[in-house]
Enzyme design. Structure first.
Site, PDB file in Angstrom:
ATOM      1  N   ASP A   1      -4.795  34.942 110.754  1.00 27.85           N
ATOM      2  CA  ASP A   1      -3.141  35.281 110.939  1.00 27.85           C
ATOM      3  C   ASP A   1      -2.581  34.971 109.370  1.00 27.85           C
ATOM      4  O   ASP A   1      -2.978  34.194 108.698  1.00 27.85           O
ATOM      5  CB  ASP A   1      -2.420  34.199 111.745  1.00 27.85           C
ATOM      6  CG  ASP A   1      -0.940  34.590 111.990  1.00 27.85           C
ATOM      7  OD1 ASP A   1      -0.958  35.200 113.028  1.00 27.85           O
ATOM      8  OD2 ASP A   1      -0.371  34.356 110.926  1.00 27.85           O
TER       9      ASP A   1
ATOM     10  N   ARG B   1      -4.054  41.627 111.210  1.00 30.32           N
ATOM     11  CA  ARG B   1      -4.525  41.984 112.608  1.00 30.32           C
ATOM     12  C   ARG B   1      -5.898  43.007 112.097  1.00 30.32           C
ATOM     13  O   ARG B   1      -5.532  44.076 111.862  1.00 30.32           O
ATOM     14  CB  ARG B   1      -3.631  42.594 113.636  1.00 30.32           C
ATOM     15  CG  ARG B   1      -2.965  43.724 113.002  1.00 30.32           C
ATOM     16  CD  ARG B   1      -1.979  44.168 113.880  1.00 30.32           C
ATOM     17  NE  ARG B   1      -0.709  43.283 113.841  1.00 30.32           N
ATOM     18  CZ  ARG B   1       0.693  43.493 114.106  1.00 30.32           C
ATOM     19  NH1 ARG B   1       0.931  44.753 114.526  1.00 30.32           N
ATOM     20  NH2 ARG B   1       1.628  42.544 114.155  1.00 30.32           N
TER      21      ARG B   1
ATOM     22  N   SER C   1       0.554  41.906 108.472  1.00 32.28           N
ATOM     23  CA  SER C   1      -0.422  41.258 109.584  1.00 32.28           C
ATOM     24  C   SER C   1      -1.874  41.245 108.981  1.00 32.28           C
ATOM     25  O   SER C   1      -2.323  42.026 108.349  1.00 32.28           O
ATOM     26  CB  SER C   1      -0.057  41.328 110.800  1.00 32.28           C
ATOM     27  OG  SER C   1      -0.923  42.153 111.192  1.00 32.28           O
TER      28      SER C   1
ATOM     29  N   ARG D   1       9.499  38.558 108.803  1.00 29.27           N
ATOM     30  CA  ARG D   1       9.240  39.966 108.639  1.00 29.27           C
ATOM     31  C   ARG D   1      10.311  40.939 109.266  1.00 29.27           C
ATOM     32  O   ARG D   1      10.783  40.415 110.339  1.00 29.27           O
ATOM     33  CB  ARG D   1       7.960  40.443 109.237  1.00 29.27           C
ATOM     34  CG  ARG D   1       6.735  40.070 108.346  1.00 29.27           C
ATOM     35  CD  ARG D   1       5.459  40.393 109.108  1.00 29.27           C
ATOM     36  NE  ARG D   1       4.358  39.940 108.021  1.00 29.27           N
ATOM     37  CZ  ARG D   1       3.288  39.467 108.343  1.00 29.27           C
ATOM     38  NH1 ARG D   1       2.786  39.590 109.609  1.00 29.27           N
ATOM     39  NH2 ARG D   1       2.467  39.197 107.215  1.00 29.27           N
TER      40      ARG D   1
ATOM     41  N   ASP E   1      -0.175  31.194 121.152  1.00 29.61           N
ATOM     42  CA  ASP E   1       1.049  31.244 120.701  1.00 29.61           C
ATOM     43  C   ASP E   1       1.730  32.625 120.640  1.00 29.61           C
ATOM     44  O   ASP E   1       3.018  32.638 120.651  1.00 29.61           O
ATOM     45  CB  ASP E   1       1.381  30.433 119.403  1.00 29.61           C
ATOM     46  CG  ASP E   1       0.565  31.247 118.404  1.00 29.61           C
ATOM     47  OD1 ASP E   1      -0.309  32.157 118.781  1.00 29.61           O
ATOM     48  OD2 ASP E   1       0.314  30.510 117.252  1.00 29.61           O
ATOM     49  N   HIS E   2       1.000  33.480 120.765  1.00 28.40           N
ATOM     50  CA  HIS E   2       1.523  35.063 120.321  1.00 28.40           C
ATOM     51  C   HIS E   2       1.779  35.641 121.856  1.00 28.40           C
ATOM     52  O   HIS E   2       2.864  36.299 122.057  1.00 28.40           O
ATOM     53  CB  HIS E   2       0.287  36.039 119.692  1.00 28.40           C
ATOM     54  CG  HIS E   2       0.694  35.610 118.079  1.00 28.40           C
ATOM     55  ND1 HIS E   2       0.303  34.483 117.544  1.00 28.40           N
ATOM     56  CD2 HIS E   2       0.930  36.498 117.117  1.00 28.40           C
ATOM     57  CE1 HIS E   2       0.538  34.799 116.366  1.00 28.40           C
ATOM     58  NE2 HIS E   2       0.755  35.955 115.912  1.00 28.40           N
TER      59      HIS E   2
HETATM   60  C1  MIC Z   1       2.463  38.882 112.784  1.00 24.42           C
HETATM   61  O1  MIC Z   1       3.059  37.933 112.183  1.00 24.42           O
HETATM   62  O2  MIC Z   1       2.307  40.059 112.618  1.00 24.42           O
HETATM   63  C2  MIC Z   1       1.036  38.297 113.363  1.00 24.42           C
HETATM   64  C3  MIC Z   1       1.493  38.643 114.898  1.00 24.42           C
HETATM   65  O3  MIC Z   1       1.310  37.059 113.378  1.00 24.42           O
HETATM   66  C4  MIC Z   1      -0.145  38.695 112.710  1.00 24.42           C
HETATM   67  C5  MIC Z   1      -1.338  38.499 113.660  1.00 24.42           C
HETATM   68  C6  MIC Z   1      -1.502  39.369 114.839  1.00 24.42           C
HETATM   69  O4  MIC Z   1      -1.207  40.842 114.532  1.00 24.42           O
HETATM   70  O5  MIC Z   1      -2.132  39.118 115.585  1.00 24.42           O
HETATM   71  C7  MIC Z   1      -0.265  38.042 111.448  1.00 24.42           C
HETATM   72  O6  MIC Z   1       0.585  38.063 110.663  1.00 24.42           O
HETATM   73  O7  MIC Z   1      -1.413  38.102 110.932  1.00 24.42           O
HETATM   74 FE1  SF4 Z   2       3.990  34.200 115.209  1.00 22.75          FE
HETATM   75 FE2  SF4 Z   2       3.131  35.658 113.059  1.00 22.75          FE
HETATM   76 FE3  SF4 Z   2       5.730  35.573 114.063  1.00 22.75          FE
HETATM   77 FE4  SF4 Z   2       4.583  33.641 112.601  1.00 22.75          FE
HETATM   78  S1  SF4 Z   2       5.159  35.617 111.859  1.00 22.75           S
HETATM   79  S2  SF4 Z   2       5.761  33.449 114.604  1.00 22.75           S
HETATM   80  S3  SF4 Z   2       2.395  33.527 113.518  1.00 22.75           S
HETATM   81  S4  SF4 Z   2       4.249  36.427 115.162  1.00 22.75           S
END
Ligand code: MIC
Ligand code: SF4
Length: 646
Positions: free
Chosen positions: A121, A537, A535, A381, A66-67
């Site tokens: 995530d 990550r 996140s 965010r 999805d990313h």
């Molecule tokens: C995000 O919202 O920052 C992400 C991308 O979903 C991350 C995960 C990632 O960095 O792959 C998260 O929230 O964990």
């Molecule tokens: Fe995707 Fe993270 Fe954004 Fe949710 S917050 S839509 S999981 S990138």
């Protein structure tokens, strides 16, 4: 015991594998389900593969894409193929690209009240809207849970958010969580589980509860959880999953660490202002802000109800000529339902740009706003730079206020649009799981496809007895993992290639960091409060480690990032305000007798080699975490534990 009478306590008690359920103590809990997404999932599967098992040992593991859906080169497509083959090989469900955002799909199709879910995530808590104990973790913790290992956490404190009343017209679930963020701040949930209850909870639908639980991540909480009641039953039945329902509620006499009372009927439309989710203000105070872009979607606000509300408000109107409106539905189910009932056409006719069903602009995968532009998003965010435009100003709000901005060109109180639409939750959702691939019973014959951009994990050496670290970077409070390792369309395709992605560590905040790190033997970073928020990550720990960051000194750490640092053998040391003030970039710090300190001491003594002063930092570590650090990370530790080596 009163703690066990809370909803949280009941689920923890029924999953307890190690430790005692007393807040503050380390416990190990059984994980029923896991979830991974493509941006973190490739590492998770590489880590799982390095454990040598044939099949996942959870009740259900789901791998989502999805990313990284923008395929500007072969990298993301190769990752998708790798994940698809690995899921079939190791017994996980595979949700194909185009099927939806992991959290939305998990809520619709997989979440089960009373079960535990661990996801790579940070917004995994979304399934808390269903009464699931759902937590985000670093990839390695998820890989270990897939292997059947307990998930270790500090038994949380439990806060009750007691809801009364009902939401007034034009106020939505997003305003509830923004209000809580305004009250408690981005550190307000640290060490806690936010448990929702009170008579007002029954007035919220499951997708509304999910919006609130989703953004509980921004409070820094372990997770958020709602009761499983008639509302939950109705939702699961409408998803053709009524057999997955069990009732779940706190028992009488449950005792909480604290209680936050919220009267839903007193809330007003809110927005989080640039650049933090807790910089919340009433929209009425922001009405002069001119808007360039509006983005509706993300795992926070992309349910059928959210988008149907937006479509109803857009019907027959035109998006303001100065605004670009982008809409990304949360799942294929949502998009198909909007297409069938005409809501999609209403949005298209109003001038919305319809994007793929995916995370999209939320992680900077396209649709970066113009320079210095204002973007109004229903996301979770608004950290600086995350949108892909370093000087963009990002506001976060609910879908109703987002549409009001799209139509008027300014941040606008949604009630100015007239009468609030009343959208009923559907009795039946459109269920079609054909984009979710079920793994075969035995996957041993399946070949896992690794593209040229997928690199194995490097070996990490055990903690040395002595370290001399140059402070390469001193940063302030609330550094996010987006600061440490940016997302976006350029960097995300490198998530499976550690040597190359490491070049992007601190690329926006401290350009040249990687090149400078390479000129030193070993380095450290000095951080302020809440270092590494955001996140899950693990690349934000592993890539710096790859560049020689062996310890991070900070006033405090965000939970997920701290766990990731330990998992990759990076020492998280806590420093006092006066030490933070005294230390500067360029100082070299010597740690002597390091192994003994990490093994048994609460303190770590260090000496600045050039300035000649000695300071103490605090090691707030469990016995297990000490052993992991000594071994040079969790994979080494686990291998050693399995082989019986000392
Ligand atoms: C995000 O919202 O920052 C992400 C991308 O979903 C991350 C995960 C990632 O960095 O792959 C998260 O929230 O964990
Ligand atoms: Fe995707 Fe993270 Fe954004 Fe949710 S917050 S839509 S999981 S990138």
């Amino acid at each position: 015991m009163a703690y066990e009478d809370t909803l949280t306590g009941q689920v923890l008690a029924s999953h307890l594998m190690e430790g005692r359920l007393t807040s503050g103590e380390e416990i190990g809990i059984r994980i029923d389900q896991t979830l991974t997404q493509d941006a973190t999932g490739t590492l998770v599967y590489l880590e799982f593969m390095s454990m040598g098992l044939d099949r996942v040992r959870t009740r259900r593991s789901v791998s989502y894409v999805d990313h990284n859906t923008l395929q500007t080169g072969f990298e993301n497509a190769d990752d998708h193929r790798f994940l698809q083959s690995a899921a079939a090989r190791y017994g996980a469900y595979f949700s194909r690209p185009g099927n939806g955002i992991c959290h939305q799909v998990h809520l619709e199709r997989f979440g089960v009240p009373g079960q535990t879910l661990l996801g790579s995530d940070s917004h995994t808590p979304t399934s808390g809207g269903l009464g699931m104990l759902a937590m985000g973790a670093g990839g390695l913790d998820v890989a270990l849970a897939m292997a059947g290992a307990p998930f270790f956490m500090i038994a949380p404190r439990v806060s009750l958010i007691r809801l009364t009343g009902e939401l007034p017209p034009w106020v939505g679930a997003k305003d509830v969580i923004l209000y809580i963020l305004q009250r408690l701040g981005v550190k307000g949930g640290l060490g806690r589980i936010m448990e929702y209850g009170g008579p007002g909870a029954a007035s919220l639908s499951v997708p509304e509860r999910a919006t609130i639980a989703n953004m509980g991540a921004e409070l820094g909480a372990w997770t958020s959880i709602f009761p499983s009641d008639d509302v939950t039953h109705r939702f699961l039945k409408a998803q053709e999953r009524k057999d997955d329902w069990t009732p779940l509620a706190a028992r009488d006499g449950a005792v909480y660490d604290d209680v936050v009372d919220i009267d839903l009927s007193a809330l007003v439309p809110l927005a989080a202002c640039p650049s933090s989710p807790d910089a919340v203000r009433p929209i009425r105070e922001l009405s002069g802000v001119k808007v360039d872009q509006v983005a509706i979607g993300s795992c926070t606000n992309s349910s059928y109800m959210d988008l149907k509300t937006a479509a109803t408000l857009l019907k027959g109107k035109r998006v303001h000529p100065d605004v670009s409106l982008v809409v990304s539905p949360g799942s294929r189910q949502v998009l198909a339902m909007l297409a069938r009932d005409g809501a999609l056409a209403d949005m298209i006719e109003a001038g919305a740009r319809i994007l793929e069903v995916a995370c999209g602009p939320c992680i900077g995968m396209g649709q970066a706003p113009p320079s210095g532009g204002v973007s109004v998003r229903t996301y979770n965010r608004n950290f600086p730079g995350r949108s892909g435009t370093p000087d963009a100003q990002v506001y976060l709000c609910g879908p109703q206020a987002a549409v009001a901005a799209a139509l008027t060109g300014y941040l606008t109180e949604p009630h100015e649009l007239g009468e609030a639409p009343v959208i009923q939750e559907p009795d039946v959702f459109l269920v079609d799981d054909s984009m979710i691939l079920t793994p075969p019973d035995d996957g041993r014959e399946i070949t896992v496809h690794m593209g040229p951009n997928i690199k194995s994990l490097p070996a990490l050496e055990p903690l040395p007895d002595e370290m001399h670290l140059d402070i390469l970077l001193k940063v302030g409070d609330h550094i996010t993992t987006d600061d440490i390792l940016p997302g976006g369309a350029k960097v995300l395709p490198l998530r499976s290639n550690l040597p190359v992605i490491s070049e992007h560590v601190y690329a926006l905040k401290a350009p040249g960091f990687a090149a400078r790190a390479r000129q030193h033997r070993a380095v450290t970073i000095l951080g302020g409060e809440n270092y590494g928020q955001g996140s899950s990550r693990e690349h934000a720990a592993l890539a710096p480690r790859y560049l020689g960051v062996r310890a991070v000194l900070a006033k405090s750490f965000a939970r997920l990032h701290r766990a990731n640092l330990i998992n990759f053998g990076v020492v998280p040391a806590l420093v006092k305000e006066e030490t933070y003030a005294r230390l500067e970039e360029g100082d070299c710090i010597g740690f002597l007798d390091l192994r003994r300190s990490v093994a048994e001491s609460e303190q770590l003594t260090a000496r600045t080699e050039d300035k000649g002063f000695t300071f103490e930092s605090r090691l707030d570590l469990s016995t297990r975490e000490r052993e992991i650090l000594l071994a040079g990370g969790r994979l080494n530790f686990q291998r050693r534990a399995l082989s019986g080596e000392p």
